[in-house]
Design an enzyme around this catalytic site. Structure first.
Site, PDB file in Angstrom:
ATOM      1  N   ASP A  74      -9.156  93.265 -22.948  1.00  0.00           N
ATOM      2  CA  ASP A  74      -8.528  92.217 -23.757  1.00  0.00           C
ATOM      3  C   ASP A  74      -9.560  91.397 -24.533  1.00  0.00           C
ATOM      4  O   ASP A  74     -10.669  91.182 -24.050  1.00  0.00           O
ATOM      5  CB  ASP A  74      -7.721  91.300 -22.827  1.00  0.00           C
ATOM      6  CG  ASP A  74      -6.783  90.401 -23.601  1.00  0.00           C
ATOM      7  OD1 ASP A  74      -6.504  90.688 -24.785  1.00  0.00           O
ATOM      8  OD2 ASP A  74      -6.323  89.398 -23.034  1.00  0.00           O
ATOM      9  N   ASN A 131       2.740  97.320 -27.579  1.00  0.00           N
ATOM     10  CA  ASN A 131       1.827  97.183 -28.719  1.00  0.00           C
ATOM     11  C   ASN A 131       2.405  97.706 -30.040  1.00  0.00           C
ATOM     12  O   ASN A 131       1.918  97.355 -31.115  1.00  0.00           O
ATOM     13  CB  ASN A 131       0.477  97.864 -28.452  1.00  0.00           C
ATOM     14  CG  ASN A 131      -0.422  97.096 -27.509  1.00  0.00           C
ATOM     15  OD1 ASN A 131      -1.268  97.661 -26.826  1.00  0.00           O
ATOM     16  ND2 ASN A 131      -0.258  95.778 -27.450  1.00  0.00           N
TER      17      ASN A 131
HETATM   18  C1  FPP Z   1      -6.423  93.834 -26.594  1.00  0.00           C
HETATM   19  O1  FPP Z   1      -7.085  92.934 -27.443  1.00  0.00           O
HETATM   20  C2  FPP Z   1      -6.785  95.185 -26.941  1.00  0.00           C
HETATM   21  C3  FPP Z   1      -5.942  96.164 -27.412  1.00  0.00           C
HETATM   22  C4  FPP Z   1      -4.503  95.936 -27.638  1.00  0.00           C
HETATM   23  C5  FPP Z   1      -6.424  97.517 -27.703  1.00  0.00           C
HETATM   24  C6  FPP Z   1      -7.505  98.000 -26.797  1.00  0.00           C
HETATM   25  C7  FPP Z   1      -8.101  99.210 -27.372  1.00  0.00           C
HETATM   26  C8  FPP Z   1      -9.415  99.539 -27.401  1.00  0.00           C
HETATM   27  C9  FPP Z   1     -10.468  98.698 -26.792  1.00  0.00           C
HETATM   28  C10 FPP Z   1      -9.926 100.788 -28.007  1.00  0.00           C
HETATM   29  C11 FPP Z   1      -9.332 102.065 -27.545  1.00  0.00           C
HETATM   30  C12 FPP Z   1      -8.017 102.208 -28.207  1.00  0.00           C
HETATM   31  C13 FPP Z   1      -7.272 103.312 -28.451  1.00  0.00           C
HETATM   32  C14 FPP Z   1      -5.965 103.131 -29.136  1.00  0.00           C
HETATM   33  C15 FPP Z   1      -7.708 104.671 -28.087  1.00  0.00           C
HETATM   34  P1  FPP Z   1      -6.211  92.016 -28.402  1.00  0.00           P
HETATM   35  O2  FPP Z   1      -6.093  92.680 -29.704  1.00  0.00           O
HETATM   36  O3  FPP Z   1      -4.908  91.697 -27.733  1.00  0.00           O
HETATM   37  O4  FPP Z   1      -7.133  90.764 -28.478  1.00  0.00           O
HETATM   38  P2  FPP Z   1      -6.686  89.235 -28.570  1.00  0.00           P
HETATM   39  O5  FPP Z   1      -5.939  88.928 -27.301  1.00  0.00           O
HETATM   40  O6  FPP Z   1      -7.992  88.515 -28.669  1.00  0.00           O
HETATM   41  O7  FPP Z   1      -5.845  89.108 -29.802  1.00  0.00           O
END
Ligand code: FPP
Length: 248
Positions: free
Chosen positions: A20, A68
């Site tokens: 996250d 998502n």
């Molecule tokens: C959460 O951060 C992260 C995600 C929803 C995606 C995680 C994916 C990766 C690290 C790469 C690998 C991915 C794939 C599809 C193969 P957020 O975007 O919710 O962060 P925030 O809470 O700061 O907004």
């Protein structure tokens, strides 16, 4: 990687990770959220490498949840077309060279493009005999959905009520041979499970770290393992009972 202060006899066998903080990492730098995901993909690769070096047998990461899909269209498209594509080609080859077995867990429904499913299958097939860490990528994954799917499997096989027990349900989980996580890590200072591995984390140690996922590296994995090794796991027993149950 040198284990120095870690106890090699008490390494977690299975580590699960909620990656996250990609969005916040990007925002702090004035970059689009997609750049956070790109950096997150790099962090995922580095973490898999560190898991191999630490001798962790199983690493399971939450890459894309069933929820998502509701994110802005461009962000979903980027995660699938750029990040998943990279993971299923370049990274696949690098991880294969490190001896990583790659598997996937999640719903294979109409929302996942056919080419992604095909590449996932090819990746799993290519790496299936590898003996280092097994990296499971949870993609279009939801913990409740997994339990619902397991119940559907049982119903479809005509199980009678008295045949429904924990063992039967487990047989229908996405990866029934995967041991439950010993250690569950969430980054970015949020204290939530967010529907990840609900069934499997019943007895996991939960460790929450303040680092944003794109900054996560081997040293953070070690920090979480260190915290894990400080804890006493009792599985519902008293401390004394559990001490007696331990071999040696
Ligand atoms: C959460 O951060 C992260 C995600 C929803 C995606 C995680 C994916 C990766 C690290 C790469 C690998 C991915 C794939 C599809 C193969 P957020 O975007 O919710 O962060 P925030 O809470 O700061 O907004």
């Amino acid at each position: 990687m040198d284990l120095d202060d870690l106890d090699p006899k008490r390494m977690p066998r299975h580590v699960a990770c909620v990656m996250d903080g990609n969005g916040r990492w990007a925002k702090k730098r004035g970059l689009p959220r997609t750049e956070g995901h790109r950096a997150g993909e790099e962090a995922l690769f580095e973490t898999a490498k560190a898991a191999v070096e630490l001798g962790i047998e199983w690493l399971t990461v939450y890459a894309f949840s069933t929820e998502n899909w509701r994110r802005p269209h461009d962000e979903v498209r980027f995660l699938i077309n750029v990040i998943a594509d990279d993971l299923l080609t370049r990274r696949r080859d690098q991880l294969h060279e490190l001896g990583v077995r790659i598997r996937f867990a999640g719903r294979r429904d109409w929302r996942v493009p056919k080419w992604v499913l095909r590449r996932m299958d090819e990746t799993a097939q290519l790496t299936r005999h590898n003996k280092a860490t097994t990296v499971t990528v949870a993609f279009n994954y939801g913990g409740r959905a997994e339990i619902v799917d397991a119940v559907r499997g049982l119903v479809a096989e005509g199980a009678r009520p008295d045949q429904v027990d924990e063992r039967a349900l487990r047989r229908h989980m996405y990866l029934p041979d995967m041991p439950d996580p010993d250690l569950f890590i969430r980054t970015s200072g949020e204290y939530r499970i967010s529907n990840f591995l609900l069934w499997e984390i019943a007895y996991s140690e939960l460790v929450f770290l303040d680092v944003l996922w794109p900054d996560f590296r081997g040293e953070h994995l070690r920090e979480a393992v260190r915290e894990y090794q400080r804890r006493e796991r009792r599985f519902g027993l008293t401390g004394e009972q559990h001490g007696e149950a331990l071999p040696g």
